[in-house]
Design a protein around this motif. Structure first.
Motif, PDB file in Angstrom:
ATOM      1  N   ALA A  19       5.992  -4.548 -23.683  1.00 30.41           N
ATOM      2  CA  ALA A  19       5.108  -4.564 -22.514  1.00 30.41           C
ATOM      3  C   ALA A  19       3.693  -4.952 -22.907  1.00 30.41           C
ATOM      4  CB  ALA A  19       5.119  -3.193 -21.834  1.00 30.41           C
ATOM      5  N   GLU A  20       3.204  -4.403 -24.002  1.00 34.58           N
ATOM      6  CA  GLU A  20       1.847  -4.720 -24.462  1.00 34.58           C
ATOM      7  C   GLU A  20       1.724  -6.184 -24.852  1.00 34.58           C
ATOM      8  OE1 GLU A  20       0.791  -0.234 -26.150  1.00 34.58           O
ATOM      9  OE2 GLU A  20       1.548  -1.789 -27.515  1.00 34.58           O
ATOM     10  N   GLU A  21       2.748  -6.720 -25.489  1.00 37.99           N
ATOM     11  CA  GLU A  21       2.711  -8.123 -25.881  1.00 37.99           C
ATOM     12  C   GLU A  21       2.848  -9.044 -24.675  1.00 37.99           C
ATOM     13  OE1 GLU A  21       2.059  -9.474 -28.762  1.00 37.99           O
ATOM     14  OE2 GLU A  21       1.923  -7.598 -29.885  1.00 37.99           O
ATOM     15  N   PHE A  22       3.820  -8.762 -23.789  1.00 36.65           N
ATOM     16  CA  PHE A  22       4.020  -9.591 -22.604  1.00 36.65           C
ATOM     17  C   PHE A  22       2.804  -9.526 -21.683  1.00 36.65           C
ATOM     18  CE2 PHE A  22       8.831  -8.782 -23.066  1.00 36.65           C
ATOM     19  CZ  PHE A  22       9.013  -9.968 -23.773  1.00 36.65           C
ATOM     20  N   ASP A  23       2.190  -8.356 -21.600  1.00 37.67           N
ATOM     21  CA  ASP A  23       1.019  -8.185 -20.742  1.00 37.67           C
ATOM     22  C   ASP A  23      -0.132  -9.059 -21.216  1.00 37.67           C
ATOM     23  OD1 ASP A  23      -0.489  -6.895 -18.622  1.00 37.67           O
ATOM     24  OD2 ASP A  23      -1.518  -5.769 -20.190  1.00 37.67           O
ATOM     25  N   GLY A  24      -0.240  -9.214 -22.520  1.00 35.60           N
ATOM     26  CA  GLY A  24      -1.338 -10.021 -23.050  1.00 35.60           C
ATOM     27  C   GLY A  24      -1.054 -11.500 -23.125  1.00 35.60           C
ATOM     28  N   ARG A  62      13.138  -4.648 -14.328  1.00 37.08           N
ATOM     29  CA  ARG A  62      13.907  -3.648 -13.578  1.00 37.08           C
ATOM     30  C   ARG A  62      13.231  -2.291 -13.582  1.00 37.08           C
ATOM     31  NH1 ARG A  62      19.712  -6.188 -15.499  1.00 37.08           N
ATOM     32  NH2 ARG A  62      19.877  -7.612 -13.706  1.00 37.08           N
ATOM     33  N   LEU A  63      12.572  -1.941 -14.668  1.00 34.00           N
ATOM     34  CA  LEU A  63      11.862  -0.667 -14.711  1.00 34.00           C
ATOM     35  C   LEU A  63      10.757  -0.623 -13.668  1.00 34.00           C
ATOM     36  CD1 LEU A  63      11.616  -0.024 -18.569  1.00 34.00           C
ATOM     37  CD2 LEU A  63      12.862   1.368 -16.900  1.00 34.00           C
ATOM     38  N   GLN A  64       9.975  -1.701 -13.551  1.00 34.19           N
ATOM     39  CA  GLN A  64       8.924  -1.689 -12.536  1.00 34.19           C
ATOM     40  C   GLN A  64       9.524  -1.732 -11.147  1.00 34.19           C
ATOM     41  OE1 GLN A  64       7.670  -4.410 -10.386  1.00 34.19           O
ATOM     42  NE2 GLN A  64       9.532  -5.550 -10.867  1.00 34.19           N
ATOM     43  N   GLY A  65      10.633  -2.451 -10.985  1.00 39.71           N
ATOM     44  CA  GLY A  65      11.251  -2.546  -9.675  1.00 39.71           C
ATOM     45  C   GLY A  65      11.764  -1.222  -9.154  1.00 39.71           C
ATOM     46  N   GLN A  66      12.094  -0.311 -10.064  1.00 40.69           N
ATOM     47  CA  GLN A  66      12.594   1.003  -9.660  1.00 40.69           C
ATOM     48  C   GLN A  66      11.500   1.913  -9.120  1.00 40.69           C
ATOM     49  OE1 GLN A  66      14.417   2.422 -13.260  1.00 40.69           O
ATOM     50  NE2 GLN A  66      16.016   0.847 -13.238  1.00 40.69           N
ATOM     51  N   ARG A  67      10.249   1.604  -9.461  1.00 40.57           N
ATOM     52  CA  ARG A  67       9.153   2.497  -9.066  1.00 40.57           C
ATOM     53  C   ARG A  67       8.740   2.318  -7.607  1.00 40.57           C
ATOM     54  NH1 ARG A  67       6.501   4.906 -13.424  1.00 40.57           N
ATOM     55  NH2 ARG A  67       5.505   6.161 -11.812  1.00 40.57           N
ATOM     56  N   TRP A  68       8.798   1.091  -7.092  1.00 38.82           N
ATOM     57  CA  TRP A  68       8.195   0.817  -5.790  1.00 38.82           C
ATOM     58  C   TRP A  68       8.926   1.444  -4.625  1.00 38.82           C
ATOM     59  CZ3 TRP A  68       4.094   0.239  -7.957  1.00 38.82           C
ATOM     60  CH2 TRP A  68       3.842  -0.693  -8.961  1.00 38.82           C
ATOM     61  N   ASP A 100      -0.337   1.899 -16.337  1.00 40.95           N
ATOM     62  CA  ASP A 100       0.965   1.912 -17.012  1.00 40.95           C
ATOM     63  C   ASP A 100       1.311   0.501 -17.462  1.00 40.95           C
ATOM     64  OD1 ASP A 100       3.717   1.971 -17.683  1.00 40.95           O
ATOM     65  OD2 ASP A 100       4.050   3.687 -16.374  1.00 40.95           O
ATOM     66  N   VAL A 101       1.222   0.237 -18.745  1.00 41.08           N
ATOM     67  CA  VAL A 101       1.431  -1.113 -19.260  1.00 41.08           C
ATOM     68  C   VAL A 101       2.860  -1.579 -19.033  1.00 41.08           C
ATOM     69  CG1 VAL A 101       2.028  -0.416 -21.633  1.00 41.08           C
ATOM     70  CG2 VAL A 101       0.972  -2.655 -21.212  1.00 41.08           C
ATOM     71  N   VAL A 164      -5.594  -9.435  -7.101  1.00 44.52           N
ATOM     72  CA  VAL A 164      -6.187  -8.272  -7.772  1.00 44.52           C
ATOM     73  C   VAL A 164      -5.465  -7.998  -9.081  1.00 44.52           C
ATOM     74  CG1 VAL A 164      -6.240  -5.747  -7.632  1.00 44.52           C
ATOM     75  CG2 VAL A 164      -7.237  -7.117  -5.808  1.00 44.52           C
ATOM     76  N   ARG A 165      -4.145  -8.093  -9.070  1.00 42.65           N
ATOM     77  CA  ARG A 165      -3.356  -7.866 -10.295  1.00 42.65           C
ATOM     78  C   ARG A 165      -3.745  -8.872 -11.371  1.00 42.65           C
ATOM     79  NH1 ARG A 165      -1.912  -8.333 -14.499  1.00 42.65           N
ATOM     80  NH2 ARG A 165       0.143  -8.206 -15.458  1.00 42.65           N
ATOM     81  N   THR A 166      -3.972 -10.106 -10.989  1.00 38.75           N
ATOM     82  CA  THR A 166      -4.289 -11.150 -11.963  1.00 38.75           C
ATOM     83  C   THR A 166      -5.710 -11.020 -12.491  1.00 38.75           C
ATOM     84  OG1 THR A 166      -2.749 -12.665 -10.868  1.00 38.75           O
ATOM     85  CG2 THR A 166      -4.392 -13.632 -12.354  1.00 38.75           C
ATOM     86  N   VAL A 167      -6.669 -10.911 -11.580  1.00 35.03           N
ATOM     87  CA  VAL A 167      -8.077 -10.878 -11.981  1.00 35.03           C
ATOM     88  C   VAL A 167      -8.453  -9.510 -12.547  1.00 35.03           C
ATOM     89  CG1 VAL A 167     -10.454 -11.134 -11.180  1.00 35.03           C
ATOM     90  CG2 VAL A 167      -8.660 -12.626 -10.268  1.00 35.03           C
ATOM     91  N   GLY A 168      -7.958  -8.447 -11.918  1.00 31.77           N
ATOM     92  CA  GLY A 168      -8.326  -7.100 -12.347  1.00 31.77           C
ATOM     93  C   GLY A 168      -7.809  -6.743 -13.717  1.00 31.77           C
ATOM     94  N   ALA A 169      -6.746  -7.418 -14.163  1.00 31.02           N
ATOM     95  CA  ALA A 169      -6.204  -7.136 -15.490  1.00 31.02           C
ATOM     96  C   ALA A 169      -7.151  -7.584 -16.590  1.00 31.02           C
ATOM     97  CB  ALA A 169      -4.845  -7.810 -15.664  1.00 31.02           C
ATOM     98  N   GLU A 170      -8.053  -8.509 -16.261  1.00 32.42           N
ATOM     99  CA  GLU A 170      -9.035  -8.991 -17.223  1.00 32.42           C
ATOM    100  C   GLU A 170     -10.279  -8.121 -17.133  1.00 32.42           C
ATOM    101  OE1 GLU A 170      -8.484 -11.263 -19.437  1.00 32.42           O
ATOM    102  OE2 GLU A 170      -6.509 -11.841 -18.694  1.00 32.42           O
TER     103      GLU A 170
END
Length: 207
Positions: A19-24, A62-68, A100-101, A164-170
């Motif tokens: 997650a940390e690698e893909f996020d970056g 799938r992990l993120q999809g389970q949360r919503w 949550d990364v 927001v997800r795109t810009v706020g992550a920076e």
């Protein structure tokens, strides 16, 4: 049992490192070697848990999809007005993505080519439908200003949340995801909500 706990810890370490690698760097920009290095596991241990880097990425989607669905259902069961539900639901989702990364990376991957054929990718469009329903109910209850189109507002809010997800992550660019989501609502509510709703929900419209 200790062996099972070690296996679970190893799997979790791989998931978080990925997650940390893909996020970056995104899916294509992340080699398996980077995940192994960050997680501290061997290639053999990795393949014990995941068949490939793609399988690991799909797990994150799938992990993120389970949360919503759980988050939305929890808010929809609250005994508050539909406009407050919409605001609170999106704000909680924004905080979850920011903090949550695993969820953040999974959300990014769901919009990437790796997640486009998965049900979890299609589920992202459900956010717009849920918002449309809540805003229509808000209009029916007289919580929106005259002439406000609930469908248009839902599309604008949904598009803003993607941005927001795109810009706020920076973080180097200023406010994070949650703060930017609050800004979106603060500006939008001033234009769509009735004066009565704004007065009774000042903590939402001015935060």
């Amino acid at each position: 049992m200790p062996q099972q706990r070690r296996a679970q810890a190893t799997r979790r370490a791989i998931v978080v490192a990925a997650a940390e690698e893909f996020d970056g760097a995104g899916y294509d920009g992340t080699p398996l070697s980077a995940i192994l290095r960050r997680s501290g596991v061997t290639k053999g241990a990795f393949y014990f848990h995941f068949a490939s880097k793609e399988a690991l990425a799909i797990t994150l989607v799938r992990l993120q999809g389970q949360r919503w669905p759980r988050l939305r259902q929890r808010w929809l069961r609250r005994g508050i007005d539909p406009l407050s539900i919409a605001v609170g639901m999106v704000d909680e989702a924004s905080r979850l993505i920011e903090n949550d990364v695993v969820i953040r990376a999974g959300t990014r991957l769901a919009r990437d080519r790796i997640g486009r054929d998965l049900a979890e990718h299609r589920a992202l469009t459900e956010w717009e439908q849920v918002l449309t329903d809540l805003l229509q109910r808000s209009a029916d209850r007289g919580l929106l200003r005259s002439g406000v189109n609930p469908d248009e507002v839902a599309r604008v809010i949904h598009a803003a949340m993607v941005g927001v997800r795109t810009v706020g992550a920076e973080r180097s660019h200023g406010a994070g995801i949650a703060a930017r989501a609050a800004e979106v609502w603060r500006v939008t509510l001033q234009g769509i909500a009735t004066a009565e709703w704004l007065r009774s929900n000042r903590f939402l419209s001015t935060r």
